[in-house]
Design a protein around this motif. Structure first.
Motif, PDB file in Angstrom:
ATOM      1  N   ARG A   1       0.858  -1.193   0.000  1.00 65.10           N
ATOM      2  CA  ARG A   1       0.000   0.000   0.000  1.00 65.10           C
ATOM      3  C   ARG A   1       0.886   1.232   0.000  1.00 65.10           C
ATOM      4  NH1 ARG A   1      -3.599  -2.809   3.822  1.00 65.10           N
ATOM      5  NH2 ARG A   1      -2.379  -1.878   5.506  1.00 65.10           N
TER       6      ARG A   1
ATOM      7  N   ASP B   1      -0.005   4.285   0.828  1.00 64.26           N
ATOM      8  CA  ASP B   1      -0.284   5.257   1.885  1.00 64.26           C
ATOM      9  C   ASP B   1       0.444   4.954   3.191  1.00 64.26           C
ATOM     10  OD1 ASP B   1      -1.716   2.997   2.405  1.00 64.26           O
ATOM     11  OD2 ASP B   1      -3.647   4.000   2.706  1.00 64.26           O
ATOM     12  N   ASP B   2       0.612   3.654   3.538  1.00 63.06           N
ATOM     13  CA  ASP B   2       1.311   3.330   4.790  1.00 63.06           C
ATOM     14  C   ASP B   2       2.566   2.479   4.572  1.00 63.06           C
ATOM     15  OD1 ASP B   2       0.249   0.885   4.130  1.00 63.06           O
ATOM     16  OD2 ASP B   2      -1.112   0.771   5.845  1.00 63.06           O
TER      17      ASP B   2
ATOM     18  N   GLN C   1       4.030   9.413  -2.884  1.00 66.18           N
ATOM     19  CA  GLN C   1       2.647   9.358  -3.357  1.00 66.18           C
ATOM     20  C   GLN C   1       2.320  10.483  -4.332  1.00 66.18           C
ATOM     21  OE1 GLN C   1      -0.442   8.362  -0.408  1.00 66.18           O
ATOM     22  NE2 GLN C   1       1.199   8.172   1.100  1.00 66.18           N
ATOM     23  N   HIS C   2       3.040  11.599  -4.224  1.00 64.55           N
ATOM     24  CA  HIS C   2       2.753  12.741  -5.090  1.00 64.55           C
ATOM     25  C   HIS C   2       3.512  12.658  -6.416  1.00 64.55           C
ATOM     26  CE1 HIS C   2       0.649  14.593  -1.751  1.00 64.55           C
ATOM     27  NE2 HIS C   2       1.719  14.417  -0.989  1.00 64.55           N
TER      28      HIS C   2
ATOM     29  N   THR D   1       1.985   1.502 -10.036  1.00 61.80           N
ATOM     30  CA  THR D   1       0.907   1.667  -9.063  1.00 61.80           C
ATOM     31  C   THR D   1      -0.427   1.759  -9.789  1.00 61.80           C
ATOM     32  OG1 THR D   1       1.001   4.088  -9.084  1.00 61.80           O
ATOM     33  CG2 THR D   1       2.465   2.957  -7.554  1.00 61.80           C
TER      34      THR D   1
ATOM     35  N   GLN E   1      -3.978   3.002  -4.981  1.00 62.44           N
ATOM     36  CA  GLN E   1      -2.771   3.182  -4.169  1.00 62.44           C
ATOM     37  C   GLN E   1      -2.068   1.864  -3.847  1.00 62.44           C
ATOM     38  OE1 GLN E   1      -1.357   6.364  -3.014  1.00 62.44           O
ATOM     39  NE2 GLN E   1      -2.631   6.802  -4.785  1.00 62.44           N
TER      40      GLN E   1
ATOM     41  N   THR F   1      -6.822  -2.864   0.589  1.00 63.36           N
ATOM     42  CA  THR F   1      -6.972  -1.505   1.110  1.00 63.36           C
ATOM     43  C   THR F   1      -7.026  -1.452   2.635  1.00 63.36           C
ATOM     44  OG1 THR F   1      -9.385  -1.669   0.902  1.00 63.36           O
ATOM     45  CG2 THR F   1      -8.171  -0.751  -0.975  1.00 63.36           C
TER      46      THR F   1
END
Length: 233
Positions: free
Chosen positions: A20, A22-23, A56-57, A78, A82, A118
């Protein structure tokens, strides 16, 4: 056993994982060789990449990324959910093979796990994806497999297409050279015509000057005769 597989061209795909973004958690991973002692290094590499500033950006869904080191290459893409799909290979494993592998890993993972990635715990999906990941790794890690042969054939088609393009470019160059030769020949002919025209102009001017001199001489002679005749009276 790992040494034997490398000798036969196997063992080029080192690690497969889904994480993932995000984390940074690995929700699924597959190690093709259980004898590979570098598994912690692979996990660390994934953590380092995913925890990079602005990951992520800067990383766009669907784009392909390849980080090549002295020994291994870190390949990933990706999706819009995400999820990061990662394949670590030896450095000289062609990207023409690794990204088609990743393209097949994505639907295989989604078919097996759905949307669980997710919210699941780290490593929770490894068992679910192991059969499909193992099958794909075997297909892509075997140089004599139908999968690799098919991809090489496609690469060959591309090479032929490029060859045709090069041939077309060479033909265009030949046409350009012919056009340049024709242009130079026309320029030479134009210069020759201009030179001949100038010579003709000078010849005409000289002929006019001679005519004027003759006429002037005749007029002068007539004037002299008239003066002499008047003076003799």
């Amino acid at each position: 056993m790992l040494g034997d597989s490398n000798a036969n061209g196997y063992g080029r795909i080192k690690f497969v994982a889904v994480a993932r973004a995000d984390d940074g958690k690995l929700v699924a991973s597959y190690l093709p060789s259980r004898a590979d002692s570098d598994v912690e290094k692979y996990h660390h590499a994934v953590h380092e990449v995913l925890c990079a500033p602005d990951f992520q950006h800067k990383v766009k869904p669907g784009s392909r990324y390849r980080l090549v080191g002295d020994i291994n290459a870190f390949n990933f893409t990706t999706d819009t959910q995400q999820c990061v799909y990662i394949v670590i290979t030896v450095a000289n494993f062609s990207e023409k093979f690794v990204f088609p592998l990743i393209n097949e890993l994505i639907p295989a993972f989604k078919d097996a796990c759905g949307d669980e990635a997710t919210s699941c715990e780290e490593g929770a999906l490894s068992k679910k994806v192991e059969p499909s990941f193992a099958r794909l790794v075997r297909a892509y890690d075997n140089p004599s497999s139908d999968k690799i042969a098919s991809l090489q054939a496609k690469v060959g088609d591309i090479a032929v297409s490029v060859g045709d393009s090069i041939g077309g470019a060479l033909r265009n160059i030949n046409k350009a050279e012919q056009l340049e030769e024709q242009t130079m020949r026309l320029q030479d002919e134009a210069e020759l015509f201009h030179k001949q025209t100038n010579q003709l102009k000078r010849h005409e001017q000289w002929r006019k000057w001679k005519m004027n001199i003759v006429i002037g001489g005749i007029l002068l002679l007539i004037i002299v005769i008239i003066i002499v005749a008047l003076a003799s009276r």
